[in-house]
Design a protein around this motif. Structure first.
Motif, short mmCIF file in Angstrom:
data_model
loop_
_atom_site.label_atom_id
_atom_site.label_comp_id
_atom_site.label_asym_id
_atom_site.label_seq_id
_atom_site.Cartn_x
_atom_site.Cartn_y
_atom_site.Cartn_z
N ASP A 1 63.04 109.79 31.88
CA ASP A 1 63.76 109.80 33.08
C ASP A 1 65.20 110.57 32.71
OD1 ASP A 1 65.32 108.60 35.08
OD2 ASP A 1 66.10 107.01 33.71
N TYR A 2 65.11 111.83 33.24
CA TYR A 2 66.36 112.75 33.03
C TYR A 2 67.35 112.53 33.76
CZ TYR A 2 62.58 115.60 30.74
OH TYR A 2 61.73 116.12 29.91
N ASP A 3 67.39 111.96 34.85
CA ASP A 3 68.56 111.42 35.66
C ASP A 3 69.04 110.34 35.40
OD1 ASP A 3 66.56 109.99 36.97
OD2 ASP A 3 66.58 110.96 38.99
N ASN A 4 68.33 109.53 34.53
CA ASN A 4 69.02 108.37 33.76
C ASN A 4 69.22 107.20 35.10
OD1 ASN A 4 68.99 109.26 31.17
ND2 ASN A 4 70.92 110.27 31.57
N GLU B 1 56.89 119.94 29.64
CA GLU B 1 57.41 120.20 28.45
C GLU B 1 56.35 119.82 27.63
OE1 GLU B 1 61.10 118.27 27.98
OE2 GLU B 1 62.22 119.75 29.48
N ASP C 1 61.33 113.97 37.46
CA ASP C 1 61.17 113.50 36.14
C ASP C 1 59.94 113.63 35.59
OD1 ASP C 1 63.92 112.80 36.44
OD2 ASP C 1 63.33 110.28 36.73
N LYS D 1 63.49 106.61 27.96
CA LYS D 1 64.27 107.59 27.23
C LYS D 1 63.88 109.15 27.49
CE LYS D 1 66.62 105.00 24.01
NZ LYS D 1 66.70 104.47 22.75
N LYS D 2 62.52 109.24 27.16
CA LYS D 2 61.78 110.47 27.20
C LYS D 2 61.60 111.23 28.59
CE LYS D 2 58.23 113.15 24.99
NZ LYS D 2 58.89 114.41 24.18
N LYS E 1 58.92 117.48 35.17
CA LYS E 1 59.76 117.92 33.78
C LYS E 1 59.12 117.72 32.57
CE LYS E 1 64.24 119.24 32.59
NZ LYS E 1 65.89 119.15 32.60
N ALA E 2 58.85 116.32 32.49
CA ALA E 2 58.56 115.93 31.17
C ALA E 2 56.91 116.53 30.67
CB ALA E 2 58.42 114.29 31.34
#
Length: 201
Positions: A157-160, A175, A168, A154-155, A171-172
């Motif tokens: 996997d930006y492209d789902n 952040e 992914d 959930k935290k 980016k995580a």
């Protein structure tokens, strides 16, 4: 290993490695030679095999996770010949010990995608987390790990798409830098010292 052979290796390796000074590259090549040992050179084995390298990860860097130690070996062994040669040793350590944030980001991702497809799958996350967590009872532990996997997906996997790509992961981690080693420690905390030199880290 004689001085001339060492010098011959130092020059080309120094040109490809940003993290170490020339004197440190020489020191690491000498250390590599002492780790491979005389028997290795006589038998034609000019590298560290998986078991010897895992021993170094365990004894010097305090790593204990079997899956991650094997993956760190694979990240060092760029030519996939099941031996780490002198060049792979120095280049790997330059990222491992003194890499930039970007280099460490790529290194950790490479360690975490276990099957070589360029993605960290739900199953791989499960295996890595299960391996690194204390196990009280098998069933209880599996349920807890599944919950952690769901939270992680959930935290991160930006492209789902149900798996974590490098984009992914990057980016995580950008952040929240604490996520760099989210699936287990694969970077050292310990310093590596060279004889007659300051610590390498």
């Amino acid at each position: 290993m004689n001085q001339r052979t060492v010098k011959k290796l130092v020059e080309p390796i120094s040109k490809t490695v940003k993290g170490f000074k020339r004197s440190e590259v020489e020191c690491l090549i000498r250390l590599f030679h002492s780790l491979v040992g005389r028997t290795g050179w006589k038998s034609g084995n000019t590298g560290l095999d998986r078991n010897k390298f895992r021993g170094i990860l365990h004894n010097i860097f305090g790593m204990t996770d079997d899956i991650l130690m094997n993956r760190v070996f694979s990240a060092f062994d760029k030519d996939n010949d099941n031996y780490i040669n002198a060049k792979e040793w120095v280049k790997g350590l330059s990222v491992f010990l003194r890499g930039t944030f970007e280099e460490k980001l790529k290194f950790c991702f490479e360690v975490y995608y276990l099957n070589g497809d360029g993605y960290i799958s739900r199953e791989e996350i499960f295996d890595m987390l299960k391996n690194s967590l204390y196990q009280s009872s098998e069933e209880e532990n599996d349920e807890g790990v599944k919950e952690l996997v769901d939270i992680t997906i959930k935290k991160m996997d930006y492209d789902n798409d149900g798996k974590i790509s490098f984009a992914d992961f990057e980016k995580a981690v950008r952040e929240d830098r604490l996520l760099l080693e989210v699936f287990g420690p694969c970077l050292p905390e310990t310093q590596l010292c060279c004889p007659r030199h300051k610590p390498v880290n």
